[in-house]
Design an enzyme around this catalytic site. Structure first.
Site, PDB file in Angstrom:
ATOM      1  N   ASN A 121      -8.564  -1.025  -5.245  1.00 31.16           N
ATOM      2  CA  ASN A 121      -9.996  -1.336  -5.187  1.00 31.16           C
ATOM      3  C   ASN A 121     -10.336  -2.634  -5.908  1.00 31.16           C
ATOM      4  OD1 ASN A 121     -10.613   0.923  -3.675  1.00 31.16           O
ATOM      5  ND2 ASN A 121     -10.766   2.226  -5.492  1.00 31.16           N
TER       6      ASN A 121
ATOM      7  N   LYS B 226       0.842  -1.205   0.000  1.00 31.62           N
ATOM      8  CA  LYS B 226       0.000   0.000   0.000  1.00 31.62           C
ATOM      9  C   LYS B 226       0.874   1.250   0.000  1.00 31.62           C
ATOM     10  CE  LYS B 226      -3.967   2.443   1.390  1.00 31.62           C
ATOM     11  NZ  LYS B 226      -5.278   2.516   1.970  1.00 31.62           N
TER      12      LYS B 226
HETATM   13  P1  NAD Z   1     -15.128  -0.500  12.338  1.00 31.21           P
HETATM   14  O1  NAD Z   1     -14.223   0.615  12.597  1.00 31.21           O
HETATM   15  O2  NAD Z   1     -16.590  -0.237  12.367  1.00 31.21           O
HETATM   16  O3  NAD Z   1     -14.795  -1.680  13.356  1.00 31.21           O
HETATM   17  C1  NAD Z   1     -15.565  -2.851  13.313  1.00 31.21           C
HETATM   18  C2  NAD Z   1     -16.087  -3.219  14.713  1.00 31.21           C
HETATM   19  O4  NAD Z   1     -14.997  -3.730  15.479  1.00 31.21           O
HETATM   20  C3  NAD Z   1     -16.628  -2.041  15.502  1.00 31.21           C
HETATM   21  O5  NAD Z   1     -17.729  -2.456  16.259  1.00 31.21           O
HETATM   22  C4  NAD Z   1     -15.464  -1.678  16.428  1.00 31.21           C
HETATM   23  O6  NAD Z   1     -15.858  -1.027  17.605  1.00 31.21           O
HETATM   24  C5  NAD Z   1     -14.912  -3.035  16.710  1.00 31.21           C
HETATM   25  N1  NAD Z   1     -13.510  -3.086  17.094  1.00 31.21           N
HETATM   26  C6  NAD Z   1     -12.491  -2.349  16.599  1.00 31.21           C
HETATM   27  N2  NAD Z   1     -11.329  -2.772  17.111  1.00 31.21           N
HETATM   28  C7  NAD Z   1     -11.623  -3.774  17.963  1.00 31.21           C
HETATM   29  C8  NAD Z   1     -10.835  -4.619  18.782  1.00 31.21           C
HETATM   30  N3  NAD Z   1      -9.492  -4.568  18.773  1.00 31.21           N
HETATM   31  N4  NAD Z   1     -11.467  -5.530  19.549  1.00 31.21           N
HETATM   32  C9  NAD Z   1     -12.822  -5.656  19.504  1.00 31.21           C
HETATM   33  N5  NAD Z   1     -13.604  -4.903  18.731  1.00 31.21           N
HETATM   34  C10 NAD Z   1     -13.008  -3.979  17.962  1.00 31.21           C
HETATM   35  O7  NAD Z   1     -14.838  -1.201  10.915  1.00 31.21           O
HETATM   36  P2  NAD Z   1     -13.501  -1.428  10.066  1.00 31.21           P
HETATM   37  O8  NAD Z   1     -13.779  -2.626   9.256  1.00 31.21           O
HETATM   38  O9  NAD Z   1     -12.298  -1.377  10.906  1.00 31.21           O
HETATM   39  O10 NAD Z   1     -13.450  -0.140   9.129  1.00 31.21           O
HETATM   40  C11 NAD Z   1     -14.471   0.133   8.193  1.00 31.21           C
HETATM   41  C12 NAD Z   1     -14.411   1.589   7.831  1.00 31.21           C
HETATM   42  O11 NAD Z   1     -13.151   1.862   7.234  1.00 31.21           O
HETATM   43  C13 NAD Z   1     -15.471   2.039   6.854  1.00 31.21           C
HETATM   44  O12 NAD Z   1     -16.051   3.217   7.302  1.00 31.21           O
HETATM   45  C14 NAD Z   1     -14.688   2.283   5.565  1.00 31.21           C
HETATM   46  O13 NAD Z   1     -15.266   3.296   4.775  1.00 31.21           O
HETATM   47  C15 NAD Z   1     -13.363   2.699   6.109  1.00 31.21           C
HETATM   48  N6  NAD Z   1     -12.243   2.471   5.187  1.00 31.21           N
HETATM   49  C16 NAD Z   1     -11.412   3.514   4.950  1.00 31.21           C
HETATM   50  C17 NAD Z   1     -10.323   3.347   4.126  1.00 31.21           C
HETATM   51  C18 NAD Z   1      -9.360   4.487   3.931  1.00 31.21           C
HETATM   52  O14 NAD Z   1      -8.459   4.363   3.099  1.00 31.21           O
HETATM   53  N7  NAD Z   1      -9.485   5.555   4.687  1.00 31.21           N
HETATM   54  C19 NAD Z   1     -10.081   2.112   3.511  1.00 31.21           C
HETATM   55  C20 NAD Z   1     -10.940   1.053   3.781  1.00 31.21           C
HETATM   56  C21 NAD Z   1     -12.031   1.240   4.619  1.00 31.21           C
HETATM   57  N1  GLY Z   2      -8.601   1.657   0.401  1.00 29.04           N
HETATM   58  C1  GLY Z   2      -8.274   2.230  -0.859  1.00 29.04           C
HETATM   59  C2  GLY Z   2      -7.329   3.374  -0.774  1.00 29.04           C
HETATM   60  O1  GLY Z   2      -6.802   3.679   0.278  1.00 29.04           O
HETATM   61  O2  GLY Z   2      -7.090   4.009  -1.761  1.00 29.04           O
END
Ligand code: NAD
Ligand code: GLY
Length: 368
Positions: free
Chosen positions: A251, A233
């Site tokens: 993606n 990345k």
């Molecule tokens: P999330 O942040 O909602 O976490 C998932 C669940 O796990 C939540 O309930 C959280 O409280 C819980 N959790 C987190 N850490 C934990 C731990 N160590 N122990 C127990 N529970 C824990 O979901 P995610 O999958 O981490 O992230 C999804 C988000 O990321 C989306 O909003 C997506 O749009 C975003 N995203 C952003 C990028 C970027 O480049 N900025 C890339 C991919 C995804």
């Molecule tokens: N998750 C896609 C990007 O960071 O561009």
């Protein structure tokens, strides 16, 4: 490149004077070297949620308290449905009430939702302050915490309001993953697998050989897998920070995956589950076009399945499938653009013949 197994590691995201380290290892929060060299103001602000805080805040608080004159904690409600303006405003309210200045450092302690919101708040507060990502989900450690994309959702679209704002550092402590629910962990594996087909086929083969250890969350295997994911990345982001072209390859699986998420309603499948299935469909499409051999697509399908992720596309109806994919951000003048494989370990962004897209979806009973 076959990764060598390591205990801890640093990956540099090279962006000139905004370059930063992604540190990957165990017990990072307790190590002074994790915080060395950061320019820390009087105030530190930990942004987290109640669930993550219940497991991991005390350690982080103990490590940061000696580094700042004042340490504040902002706890946001958990969940994607709270990645919005009113919740963002809570960060600004807390920081202004506490008198945080431009040297304040924000610490994002949580998954991608917390990382994206704390990052966006840092991009906006007093026109931009520093922040450190402490990702606690596998998805956040291998994807969302690296690369500086920050955002909140708008009722008309996911991640539509945001900014590119690179963190000062990313601390991927695999100890944090021990509390992650199994389904969330497996969902994150989809984003790890993704890096093999798009960039490094020998990494994919290594993942095939290490799947059992990965699924069992063996810490050394995790450190190695996260490090190689972050290296790939970082290399992409260093060459194309703002996604003018190359960054779109990250993606892979997302065009089909996005259709699944929207078609079923957000939350029915986790993001990584939709991406895992999307990669299987994108690999199948690449094989049908003749860009990879069918056994390569089969291996991607097998590894995704072995990680407990769905490989059968849901029955959205063929026309609905196509309509949803035309709404993807990459679509150009109504033509669907896919990230496909030009060979094992090579990604290409391209259109595909609609007849073949229909063929890919038909055996999955997606047309019912
Ligand atoms: P999330 O942040 O909602 O976490 C998932 C669940 O796990 C939540 O309930 C959280 O409280 C819980 N959790 C987190 N850490 C934990 C731990 N160590 N122990 C127990 N529970 C824990 O979901 P995610 O999958 O981490 O992230 C999804 C988000 O990321 C989306 O909003 C997506 O749009 C975003 N995203 C952003 C990028 C970027 O480049 N900025 C890339 C991919 C995804
Ligand atoms: N998750 C896609 C990007 O960071 O561009």
């Amino acid at each position: 490149m076959k990764p060598s197994v390591v205990e801890s590691s640093r990956v540099v995201v090279r962006l000139g004077e905004r370059s930063y380290d992604v540190v990957i290892g165990r017990g990072l929060i307790d190590q002074a070297s994790s915080w060395d060299g950061l320019r820390l103001g009087a105030d530190g602000v930990v942004v987290t949620n109640p669930l993550v805080a219940s497991y991991h805040l005390e350690k982080v608080r103990a490590a940061l308290a000696p580094l700042h004159r004042r340490l504040h904690v902002v706890s946001l409600p958990d969940g994607e449905q709270h990645k919005d303006w009113p919740t963002l405003q809570r960060i600004f309210d807390a920081m202004l009430q506490a008198g945080c200045d431009r040297r304040t450092v924000v610490y994002a302690l949580g998954g991608g939702v917390i990382g994206d919101m704390a990052g966006f708040a840092s991009a906006c507060y007093m026109r931009g302050i520093g922040y450190v990502q402490i990702p606690t989900t596998l998805l956040a450690q291998v994807d969302s915490s690296v690369g500086g994309k920050t955002a909140i959702n708008h009722p008309l679209g996911k991640n539509m309001i945001g900014a590119f704002h690179q963190p000062l550092r990313v601390l991927c402590d695999v100890d944090h993953l021990s509390t992650l629910p199994e389904r969330e962990f497996r969902s994150g594996l989809a984003e790890v697998i993704k890096y093999g087909p798009i960039s490094d086929w020998s990494f994919f083969e290594w993942l095939e050989s290490q799947a059992d250890a990965l699924i069992a969350r063996d810490p050394r295997t995790l450190v190695t897998a996260i490090r190689r994911s972050c290296e790939i990345k970082a290399a992409v982001v260093s060459r194309d920070e703002r996604e003018s072209d190359l960054r779109a390859v990250l993606n892979f699986g997302h065009t089909f995956g996005h259709a699944i998420e929207v078609g079923l309603g957000y939350g029915a499948w986790l993001h990584g589950e939709a991406v895992g299935c999307g990669m299987v469909l994108a690999a199948d499409l690449s094989a049908r076009i003749g860009q990879i051999e069918p056994p390569i697509a089969d291996r991607i399908r097998q590894l995704v399945a072995r990680c407990g992720l769905p490989v059968e596309a849901p029955a959205l109806g063929m026309e609905r499938w196509l309509q949803l994919m035309r709404m993807d951000k990459k679509a150009q003048a109504g033509e669907i653009q896919f990230v496909l494989l030009g060979g094992p370990g090579v990604a290409v962004v391209q259109a595909a013949p609609e007849s073949l897209v229909r063929e890919v979806l038909s055996p999955h009973k997606a047309t019912a």
